[in-house]
Design an enzyme around this catalytic site. Structure first.
Site, short mmCIF file in Angstrom:
data_model
loop_
_atom_site.label_atom_id
_atom_site.label_comp_id
_atom_site.label_asym_id
_atom_site.label_seq_id
_atom_site.Cartn_x
_atom_site.Cartn_y
_atom_site.Cartn_z
N ALA A 211 0.83 -1.21 0.00
CA ALA A 211 0.00 0.00 0.00
C ALA A 211 0.86 1.25 0.00
CB ALA A 211 -0.92 -0.02 1.21
N HIS B 70 -1.71 -4.51 -5.32
CA HIS B 70 -1.22 -4.32 -3.95
C HIS B 70 -2.32 -4.65 -2.95
CE1 HIS B 70 -3.42 -0.69 -2.52
NE2 HIS B 70 -3.54 -0.43 -3.82
N CYS B 71 -1.90 -4.92 -1.72
CA CYS B 71 -2.80 -4.98 -0.57
C CYS B 71 -2.15 -4.09 0.48
CB CYS B 71 -3.00 -6.43 -0.10
SG CYS B 71 -1.49 -7.38 0.12
N GLN B 72 -2.18 -4.45 1.74
CA GLN B 72 -1.51 -3.62 2.73
C GLN B 72 0.01 -3.81 2.69
OE1 GLN B 72 -2.85 -1.24 4.84
NE2 GLN B 72 -0.68 -0.76 5.18
#
Length: 369
Positions: free
Chosen positions: A188, A259-261
């Site tokens: 992120a 993306h994620c975190q």
């Protein structure tokens, strides 16, 4: 059994063929997806035969498995290729190959119906040809992550001015990594760095989270996949949608950043699913490929189970329904449907987390990332 003579082609002869009549030559690379993706002959196609397909074919492979590209298969059937050249890593004599090797299965399938094309195998394989004729090869070394200052302070377009290089988590260090020329993976934090995204030519982002913001919606195209990184989350119901989105951006000449975190579990799972589906490879091979580029990936155990189930769909041969094939109900985001899987050991795609506990996976995963 091979029904026609298969001739060896020396590297120097093959070089001349590529230089003068490359458009009349179909090049089939029978090495692994990982080896092919790292380095290959320009214009070649990878032949990928899963263990499941090999076992069910019992030595009789159809052209649709050898040449999955419909356009290439159509050109072959129409007799538009003068030569079909197969290669593996280093084979110098066809008799040295195992009967169940990918190249021998391809040779047998092609020799049954050559459609006017002469069939050859490249003597010495890719190893010899790439050393003698490197100008005809693509060498795609695992890319190094983009190196930009880690602190977003005073960076135009940055969405966060509170981070400093001191104590930066490992998953935020460096920059997004290239999985394929049009597909990138990261965190992120990377998604908040407009300078990084622009430097890589990113045109679209897949946000695989329920709480990470889309910072630059007026500048990039976004797709949100609101999935939590938990054992109860059903990420597999989003696989096809994510794959279609990536392909649509690729078709337009764009690049997608997933993306994620942390860029470790959820977004890595989407990238793995994309590689498995579009390249017809097993999970462990896709996992190794991505891990070489972003070493910290670690989808949670439930996601790995869902990827294993996805693998059974991706690698199952497309044939008519057979007796004994189970009919199972799957839940697609709340909508109950019934799907018939042709492979006898198929299991529900969207099982709850509790039903995944029996799956044994050789790849080490973390409980949550």
């Amino acid at each position: 059994m091979v029904n026609m003579e298969i001739c060896a082609m020396d590297c120097c002869v093959f070089k001349g063929l590529l230089a003068e009549r490359a458009h009349k030559c179909l090049i089939l690379d029978c090495r692994s997806f990982f080896a092919f993706s790292s380095s290959s002959i320009i214009g070649s196609s990878n032949v990928r035969l899963s263990t499941i397909v090999k076992r069910r074919a019992k030595g009789s492979m159809g052209l649709e498995h050898i040449i999955p590209n419909e356009e290439q298969r159509g050109r072959l059937v129409a007799g538009m290729y003068e030569a079909v050249v197969l290669l593996d890593e280093r084979t110098s004599e066809l008799d040295m190959l195992r009967k169940d090797s990918t190249m021998m299965l391809a040779v047998n399938a092609l020799s049954r119906d050559p459609r006017g094309s002469r069939i050859y195998f490249l003597k010495g394989g890719y190893e010899t040809f790439s050393s003698q004729c490197p100008e005809f090869c693509n060498k795609n070394s695992p890319p190094v992550a983009l190196s930009l200052p880690l602190s977003p302070n005073n960076v135009p377009g940055s969405a966060d001015s509170n981070c400093t290089p001191c104590g930066t988590p490992l998953y935020d260090q460096g920059g997004p990594v290239e999985i394929l020329p049009f597909l990138y993976l990261g965190s992120a934090y990377h998604a908040s760095r407009k300078d990084m995204l622009e430097a890589l030519g990113i045109t679209a982002l897949i946000n695989v989270s329920a709480n990470c913001p889309n910072h630059f919606e007026g500048h990039f195209q976004y797709k949100s996949i609101p999935v939590e990184d938990s054992h109860k989350a059903d990420i597999s119901s989003w696989f096809n949608e994510a794959i279609d989105f990536i392909d649509s951006i690729k078709t337009c000449g764009g690049r997608v950043f997933v993306h994620c975190q942390a860029g470790i579990s959820r977004s890595a799972t989407i990238c793995l699913a994309y590689l498995m589906r579009t390249n017809r490879v097993k999970l462990d091979e896709a996992f190794e490929f991505v891990k070489q580029r972003r070493s910290i990936i670690s989808p949670n155990f439930s996601f790995m189970g869902q990827l294993l189930q996805f693998e059974s769909q991706v690698l199952a041969p497309s044939c008519s329904a057979e007796a004994g094939s189970p009919t199972i109900s799957v839940l697609d985001r709340g909508t109950s449907t019934t799907t018939v899987f042709n492979f006898p050991v198929s299991i529900p795609v969207h099982s709850g987390a509790n039903s995944l506990s029996y799956l044994q996976n050789p790849i080490t995963t973390s409980p949550s990332c």
